[in-house]
Design a protein around this motif. Structure first.
Motif, PDB file in Angstrom:
ATOM      1  N   ALA A 115       0.730  -1.709  -0.038  1.00  0.00           N
ATOM      2  CA  ALA A 115      -0.034   0.048   0.179  1.00  0.00           C
ATOM      3  C   ALA A 115       0.508   1.435   0.299  1.00  0.00           C
ATOM      4  CB  ALA A 115      -1.122  -0.193   1.288  1.00  0.00           C
ATOM      5  N   SER A 116       1.542   1.443   0.347  1.00  0.00           N
ATOM      6  CA  SER A 116       2.865   2.580   0.873  1.00  0.00           C
ATOM      7  C   SER A 116       3.574   2.856  -0.240  1.00  0.00           C
ATOM      8  CB  SER A 116       3.847   2.344   2.105  1.00  0.00           C
ATOM      9  OG  SER A 116       5.174   1.425   1.423  1.00  0.00           O
ATOM     10  N   VAL A 117       3.103   4.190  -0.594  1.00  0.00           N
ATOM     11  CA  VAL A 117       4.544   4.592  -1.450  1.00  0.00           C
ATOM     12  C   VAL A 117       6.051   5.184  -1.976  1.00  0.00           C
ATOM     13  CG1 VAL A 117       4.190   6.429  -3.181  1.00  0.00           C
ATOM     14  CG2 VAL A 117       1.857   5.490  -2.723  1.00  0.00           C
ATOM     15  N   ASP A 118       6.787   4.722  -2.153  1.00  0.00           N
ATOM     16  CA  ASP A 118       7.866   4.777  -2.045  1.00  0.00           C
ATOM     17  C   ASP A 118       8.380   6.084  -3.127  1.00  0.00           C
ATOM     18  OD1 ASP A 118      11.535   4.020  -1.763  1.00  0.00           O
ATOM     19  OD2 ASP A 118      10.738   5.558  -2.063  1.00  0.00           O
ATOM     20  N   VAL A 119       8.684   7.523  -2.733  1.00  0.00           N
ATOM     21  CA  VAL A 119       8.866   8.475  -3.378  1.00  0.00           C
ATOM     22  C   VAL A 119       9.613   8.074  -4.459  1.00  0.00           C
ATOM     23  CG1 VAL A 119       6.762   9.880  -3.085  1.00  0.00           C
ATOM     24  CG2 VAL A 119       9.085  10.284  -2.019  1.00  0.00           C
ATOM     25  N   THR A 120      10.198   7.650  -4.012  1.00  0.00           N
ATOM     26  CA  THR A 120      11.679   7.379  -4.442  1.00  0.00           C
ATOM     27  C   THR A 120      12.221   6.235  -5.862  1.00  0.00           C
ATOM     28  OG1 THR A 120      13.183   6.337  -2.996  1.00  0.00           O
ATOM     29  CG2 THR A 120      13.296   8.907  -2.665  1.00  0.00           C
ATOM     30  N   SER A 121      11.325   5.296  -5.887  1.00  0.00           N
ATOM     31  CA  SER A 121      11.200   4.926  -6.720  1.00  0.00           C
ATOM     32  C   SER A 121      11.034   5.807  -7.959  1.00  0.00           C
ATOM     33  CB  SER A 121       9.505   3.269  -6.531  1.00  0.00           C
ATOM     34  OG  SER A 121       9.833   2.847  -5.341  1.00  0.00           O
ATOM     35  N   ASP A 122      11.335   4.665  -9.010  1.00  0.00           N
ATOM     36  CA  ASP A 122      11.301   4.854 -10.412  1.00  0.00           C
ATOM     37  C   ASP A 122       9.902   5.612 -11.033  1.00  0.00           C
ATOM     38  OD1 ASP A 122      10.835   2.962 -13.797  1.00  0.00           O
ATOM     39  OD2 ASP A 122      11.954   4.954 -13.606  1.00  0.00           O
ATOM     40  N   ILE A 123      10.194   6.723 -12.250  1.00  0.00           N
ATOM     41  CA  ILE A 123       8.765   7.126 -12.452  1.00  0.00           C
ATOM     42  C   ILE A 123       9.198   7.488 -13.875  1.00  0.00           C
ATOM     43  CG2 ILE A 123       8.532   8.818 -10.483  1.00  0.00           C
ATOM     44  CD1 ILE A 123       9.319  11.079 -12.179  1.00  0.00           C
ATOM     45  N   LEU A 124      10.051   6.727 -14.469  1.00  0.00           N
ATOM     46  CA  LEU A 124      10.396   6.997 -16.048  1.00  0.00           C
ATOM     47  C   LEU A 124       9.817   6.129 -16.749  1.00  0.00           C
ATOM     48  CD1 LEU A 124      14.084   7.066 -15.422  1.00  0.00           C
ATOM     49  CD2 LEU A 124      13.268   9.278 -16.156  1.00  0.00           C
ATOM     50  N   THR A 125       9.254   4.391 -16.504  1.00  0.00           N
ATOM     51  CA  THR A 125       8.128   4.000 -16.687  1.00  0.00           C
ATOM     52  C   THR A 125       7.358   3.516 -16.137  1.00  0.00           C
ATOM     53  OG1 THR A 125      10.092   2.406 -16.014  1.00  0.00           O
ATOM     54  CG2 THR A 125      10.257   2.509 -19.086  1.00  0.00           C
ATOM     55  N   PRO A 126       6.026   3.555 -16.660  1.00  0.00           N
ATOM     56  CA  PRO A 126       4.784   2.801 -16.038  1.00  0.00           C
ATOM     57  C   PRO A 126       5.114   1.313 -16.048  1.00  0.00           C
ATOM     58  CG  PRO A 126       3.796   4.332 -17.834  1.00  0.00           C
ATOM     59  CD  PRO A 126       6.329   4.177 -17.885  1.00  0.00           C
ATOM     60  N   PRO A 127       4.346   0.487 -14.939  1.00  0.00           N
ATOM     61  CA  PRO A 127       4.830  -0.292 -14.708  1.00  0.00           C
ATOM     62  C   PRO A 127       3.049  -1.208 -15.663  1.00  0.00           C
ATOM     63  CG  PRO A 127       3.497   0.752 -12.790  1.00  0.00           C
ATOM     64  CD  PRO A 127       3.948   1.526 -13.936  1.00  0.00           C
ATOM     65  N   LYS A 128       3.483  -1.902 -16.681  1.00  0.00           N
ATOM     66  CA  LYS A 128       2.789  -2.637 -17.666  1.00  0.00           C
ATOM     67  C   LYS A 128       2.771  -3.879 -16.903  1.00  0.00           C
ATOM     68  CE  LYS A 128       2.413  -1.562 -21.917  1.00  0.00           C
ATOM     69  NZ  LYS A 128       2.912  -0.848 -23.501  1.00  0.00           N
ATOM     70  N   ASP A 129       3.996  -5.052 -16.625  1.00  0.00           N
ATOM     71  CA  ASP A 129       3.798  -5.896 -15.934  1.00  0.00           C
ATOM     72  C   ASP A 129       4.097  -5.982 -14.395  1.00  0.00           C
ATOM     73  OD1 ASP A 129       4.851  -7.376 -19.352  1.00  0.00           O
ATOM     74  OD2 ASP A 129       3.037  -7.296 -18.015  1.00  0.00           O
ATOM     75  N   LEU A 130       3.375  -6.717 -13.696  1.00  0.00           N
ATOM     76  CA  LEU A 130       3.935  -6.941 -12.673  1.00  0.00           C
ATOM     77  C   LEU A 130       4.969  -7.790 -12.336  1.00  0.00           C
ATOM     78  CD1 LEU A 130       0.989  -8.004 -10.339  1.00  0.00           C
ATOM     79  CD2 LEU A 130       1.854  -6.267  -9.903  1.00  0.00           C
ATOM     80  N   HIS A 131       5.393  -9.159 -13.405  1.00  0.00           N
ATOM     81  CA  HIS A 131       6.789  -9.340 -12.829  1.00  0.00           C
ATOM     82  C   HIS A 131       7.978  -9.229 -13.628  1.00  0.00           C
ATOM     83  CE1 HIS A 131       3.883 -11.642 -10.853  1.00  0.00           C
ATOM     84  NE2 HIS A 131       4.631 -12.475  -9.809  1.00  0.00           N
TER      85      HIS A 131
END
Lengths: 209, 220
Positions: free
Chosen positions: B158-174
């Motif tokens: 649930a929590s949001v880590d603002v330092t994670s990647d913001i360049l590619t929107p997630p398409k696949d979970l794995h």
């Protein structure tokens, strides 16, 4: 999910996306969307809870297994948008940190956490410049005082940047830079200066594209 | 017949600053951080001191009206002085911004930036301090946001880590990854997995994102 929740679902994420796009394209920092953000975070928590429940169930059907993946993927994508939205604001906040600290209007648009960050960051930059440069300077040019000569050293957002604006409603009597008023029709896309439609954007009458 | 030696080297006030700013421009266009130019900065600081000393007597005599020549000198000295100050501040500020970009690009992994061989030797001690302090400021914001976004027992999902990647929107979970640098045991949703060199693993993207950015894993 009952029909009320489904209706809510229809607007929450699109609204988030609209504000995210606006924030990324606008040269200025937009009003904070505390309420919207809170709703989104609540939604994420709900979905995470749902996944947890489905996972704990030992005999889940193939459909439900698929459901877990769908829900998780949606949560990931929403988290991505929230991250990008916050980072976009942080980037602008750090860029204009000193200006924010002296402009009340700007301060009103920031959340408490963001304001805190602006203060910490501005102090950090000041310390850095003092230590590396300014302490070795003659006293009278160390800080920008009232009799400062030349351009200001404090950068502020450039509201004359051009942006593409999509009108969500009819906007009457919008003042162009030369003073002429124009009426913007709903659905039209125009290339305008940010300052022209700043208030329309704030009221949600237009969006940036 | 007397011969006058004409110096081929002429220097104006502000020339040193121009060289410094050239360095900043080159750094931006090549996207590399050059070595902190301590000698040049010292020279510019000395020039500022010289100009300030030259200004002192002229400014002190504000009681009487200055001659046109003196006015000219005041203008030149003070303009050069403020120009030098601006250049010095711009150079340092520009480098700080470059360091910030590198820091964010590394996924906010401070050791990665500080230990990089093409970065660390080029920093001044103050800049190293800056990276450490900036890391603290960012981590504080990240932790505060994580708290307001995370559930108590829902934690990671649930929590949001603002330092994670913001360049590619997630398409696949794995994501299918290959281990290119040894990274030992990693905690994932399926338990702890021992990542062996050269092997391929299908794992949740969020579990290994930081390893991908830092170069331990390659996406297949």
């Amino acid at each position: 999910m009952d029909w009320e929740e489904e209706e809510r679902q229809d607007t929450l994420v699109p609204e988030l996306i609209r504000h995210w796009t606006n924030e990324r394209l606008a040269p200025d920092i937009l009003d904070q969307r505390g309420e919207l953000l809170q709703k989104v975070l609540d939604r994420i928590r709900e979905q995470a809870d749902l996944v947890q429940q489905l996972r704990a169930d030992p005999d889940i059907s193939e459909d439900e297994h698929f459901q877990i993946i769908l829900v998780q993927t949606e949560v990931e994508r929403i988290r991505f948008i929230v991250r990008s939205y916050i980072r976009s604001r942080i980037h602008k906040i750090e860029k204009y940190a000193h200006y924010i600290l002296e402009d009340q209007d700007m301060q009103r648009r920031l959340s408490a956490m963001e304001l805190n960050h602006a203060q910490s960051y501005a102090a950090l930059i000041d310390r850095q410049l003092d230590v590396s440069v300014l302490n070795a300077m003659p006293g009278w040019i160390r800080r920008e005082g009232p009799n400062w000569q030349g351009p200001s050293t404090i950068s502020r957002p450039n509201k004359d940047t051009s942006i593409f604006v999509h009108a969500l409603q009819d906007c009457a009597h919008v003042l162009l830079p030369d003073g002429r008023p124009v009426d913007i029709k709903k659905g039209s896309i125009n290339l305008l200066r940010y300052s022209t439609i700043e208030n329309n954007l704030r009221r949600g009458e237009v969006e940036l594209v | 017949m007397s011969s006058t030696h004409v110096s081929t080297e002429t220097r104006m006030f502000g020339d040193l600053s121009a060289t410094l700013i050239q360095e900043s421009r080159r750094a931006s266009s090549t996207n590399t951080l050059p070595k902190y130019n301590q000698p040049l900065i010292h020279a510019i600081t000395r020039e500022i001191q010289f100009l300030d000393n030259a200004l002192d007597p002229l400014v002190a005599s504000a009681e009487r009206v200055l001659t046109p020549g003196e006015l000219c000198a005041v203008t030149i000295y003070s303009t050069s002085l403020t120009h030098n100050r601006r250049s010095l501040v711009a150079y340092h500020y520009h480098r700080l911004n470059m360091l910030k970009s590198m820091y964010w690009a590394s996924g906010c992994a401070l050791p990665l930036v500080l230990n990089a061989s093409h970065i660390r030797p080029n920093l001044s001690p103050a800049e190293v301090d800056f990276l450490r302090e900036y890391d603290d400021v960012v981590k504080q914001f990240r932790d505060e946001f994580k708290e307001i976004s995370g559930g108590d027992d829902l934690g990671e999902l649930a929590s949001v880590d603002v330092t994670s990647d913001i360049l590619t929107p997630p398409k696949d979970l794995h994501v299918l990854v290959r281990v290119v640098r040894p990274c030992g045991a990693v905690a994932t949703e399926l338990g702890t997995i021992e990542f062996r060199m050269g092997e391929r693993y299908l794992v949740r993207k969020i579990d290994v994102e930081h390893l991908i950015i830092q170069g331990y894993l390659d996406i297949v």
